[in-house]
Motif scaffolding. Structure first.
Motif, short mmCIF file in Angstrom:
data_model
loop_
_atom_site.label_atom_id
_atom_site.label_comp_id
_atom_site.label_asym_id
_atom_site.label_seq_id
_atom_site.Cartn_x
_atom_site.Cartn_y
_atom_site.Cartn_z
N HIS A 152 -10.50 74.94 17.15
CA HIS A 152 -10.52 75.91 16.06
C HIS A 152 -11.47 75.46 14.94
O HIS A 152 -11.49 76.08 13.87
CB HIS A 152 -9.11 76.12 15.49
N GLY A 153 -12.17 74.34 15.17
CA GLY A 153 -13.09 73.82 14.17
C GLY A 153 -12.41 73.09 13.02
O GLY A 153 -13.04 72.76 12.03
N LEU A 154 -11.12 72.82 13.17
CA LEU A 154 -10.36 72.20 12.09
C LEU A 154 -10.85 70.79 11.77
O LEU A 154 -11.01 70.43 10.60
CB LEU A 154 -8.87 72.16 12.42
N MET A 155 -11.06 69.98 12.81
CA MET A 155 -11.45 68.60 12.56
C MET A 155 -12.84 68.55 11.94
O MET A 155 -13.09 67.76 11.04
CB MET A 155 -11.37 67.78 13.85
N HIS A 156 -13.73 69.39 12.40
CA HIS A 156 -15.06 69.46 11.82
C HIS A 156 -14.98 69.77 10.32
O HIS A 156 -15.57 69.08 9.50
CB HIS A 156 -15.90 70.51 12.55
N GLN A 157 -14.23 70.80 9.98
CA GLN A 157 -14.09 71.19 8.57
C GLN A 157 -13.43 70.09 7.75
O GLN A 157 -13.84 69.81 6.62
CB GLN A 157 -13.27 72.48 8.47
N ALA A 158 -12.41 69.46 8.33
CA ALA A 158 -11.69 68.40 7.61
C ALA A 158 -12.57 67.17 7.40
O ALA A 158 -12.54 66.56 6.33
CB ALA A 158 -10.42 68.03 8.37
N VAL A 159 -13.36 66.80 8.40
CA VAL A 159 -14.26 65.64 8.26
C VAL A 159 -15.29 65.91 7.17
O VAL A 159 -15.57 65.06 6.32
CB VAL A 159 -14.94 65.28 9.60
N LEU A 160 -15.86 67.11 7.14
CA LEU A 160 -16.82 67.45 6.09
C LEU A 160 -16.18 67.37 4.70
O LEU A 160 -16.78 66.83 3.76
CB LEU A 160 -17.40 68.84 6.32
N ALA A 161 -14.97 67.89 4.57
CA ALA A 161 -14.26 67.85 3.28
C ALA A 161 -13.95 66.41 2.88
O ALA A 161 -14.10 66.04 1.71
CB ALA A 161 -12.98 68.68 3.36
N LEU A 162 -13.53 65.59 3.85
CA LEU A 162 -13.21 64.20 3.53
C LEU A 162 -14.47 63.43 3.14
O LEU A 162 -14.43 62.60 2.22
CB LEU A 162 -12.52 63.53 4.73
N CYS A 163 -15.58 63.71 3.80
CA CYS A 163 -16.85 63.07 3.42
C CYS A 163 -17.23 63.45 1.99
O CYS A 163 -17.65 62.59 1.20
CB CYS A 163 -17.97 63.45 4.38
N GLN A 164 -17.09 64.72 1.67
CA GLN A 164 -17.42 65.16 0.31
C GLN A 164 -16.53 64.43 -0.71
O GLN A 164 -17.01 63.97 -1.74
CB GLN A 164 -17.25 66.67 0.20
N LEU A 165 -15.25 64.32 -0.42
CA LEU A 165 -14.33 63.59 -1.29
C LEU A 165 -14.75 62.12 -1.40
O LEU A 165 -14.80 61.56 -2.50
CB LEU A 165 -12.90 63.69 -0.74
N GLY A 166 -15.06 61.50 -0.28
CA GLY A 166 -15.44 60.09 -0.27
C GLY A 166 -16.71 59.82 -1.06
O GLY A 166 -16.79 58.85 -1.82
N PHE A 167 -17.71 60.67 -0.90
CA PHE A 167 -18.97 60.46 -1.60
C PHE A 167 -18.87 60.80 -3.09
O PHE A 167 -19.36 60.06 -3.93
CB PHE A 167 -20.09 61.27 -0.94
N ALA A 168 -18.22 61.91 -3.41
CA ALA A 168 -18.17 62.37 -4.80
C ALA A 168 -17.13 61.61 -5.63
O ALA A 168 -17.41 61.19 -6.74
CB ALA A 168 -17.89 63.87 -4.84
#
Length: 190
Positions: free
Chosen positions: A109-125
């Motif tokens: 369902h693309g959930l892990m892809h979306q979650a990884v992108l969100a977690l990366c954004q959180l980690g970097f920002a």
């Protein structure tokens, strides 16, 4: 409590051990055969061990050692993901490694892809991470696809890096994503 809204249907949030433990343990039990292929802790997971594990994860998050979040899709927990640990490098640079698992019914369902992108954004920002890695068994096609699709690049293969539940040690791909705001440009423009 941390809550990261990824989409209208997908949220990442801090675990609530007494509530999430039984629900996540039930998912693990239902999908034990699939999950145990790559995750050595799966065969030993019980409701009691999952509650205790989540309590420990909350403590580690409070001490800024790791950050593990429950994936909630359409109102129900479907897995976990987060930074397994934070690493301090030279000159105060900090990196982290992402780990995750997802229930079978939530795959594709693309959930892990979306979650990884969100977690990366959180980690970097928010955490100002220099880079983030995903370590995936070479033969784990789904995890390797998640890393590749999320913009990670294959840095190297780590020999015998992952121990499976049967004791076998397998090679792992080390996928890396560098903070785009901190990348050093090889050919600076003057």
């Amino acid at each position: 409590m941390m809550e990261l809204i990824v989409t209208n249907e997908l949220t990442l949030r801090t675990p609530v051990p007494e509530t999430d433990g039984p629900r996540l343990a039930a998912l693990i039990a239902r999908d034990r055969e699939t999950l145990a292929q790559w995750l050595p802790w799966v065969p030993k997971t019980t409701q009691a061990s999952e509650i205790a594990f989540l309590r420990e994860l909350v403590k580690q998050a409070d001490q800024h050692q790791s950050l593990q979040l429950v994936m909630v899709w359409q109102g129900d927990p479907v897995g976990m993901m987060g930074f397994n640990r934070f690493y301090q490098r030279e000159a105060g640079r900090q990196t982290a490694e992402i780990g995750y698992w997802l229930a079978n019914h939530a795959v594709r369902h693309g959930l892990m892809h979306q979650a990884v992108l969100a977690l990366c954004q959180l980690g970097f920002a928010t955490y100002q991470l220099e880079q983030i890695s995903i370590i995936a068994a070479v033969l784990n096609q789904r995890s390797n696809h998640v890393a590749q699709r999320a913009g990670f690049h294959l840095d190297r293969v780590l020999p015998a890096r992952i121990t499976l539940s049967n004791g076998q040690q397998v090679d792992a791909n080390d996928w890396i994503k560098v903070n785009p705001d901190r990348q050093v440009h090889e050919n600076p423009v003057y």
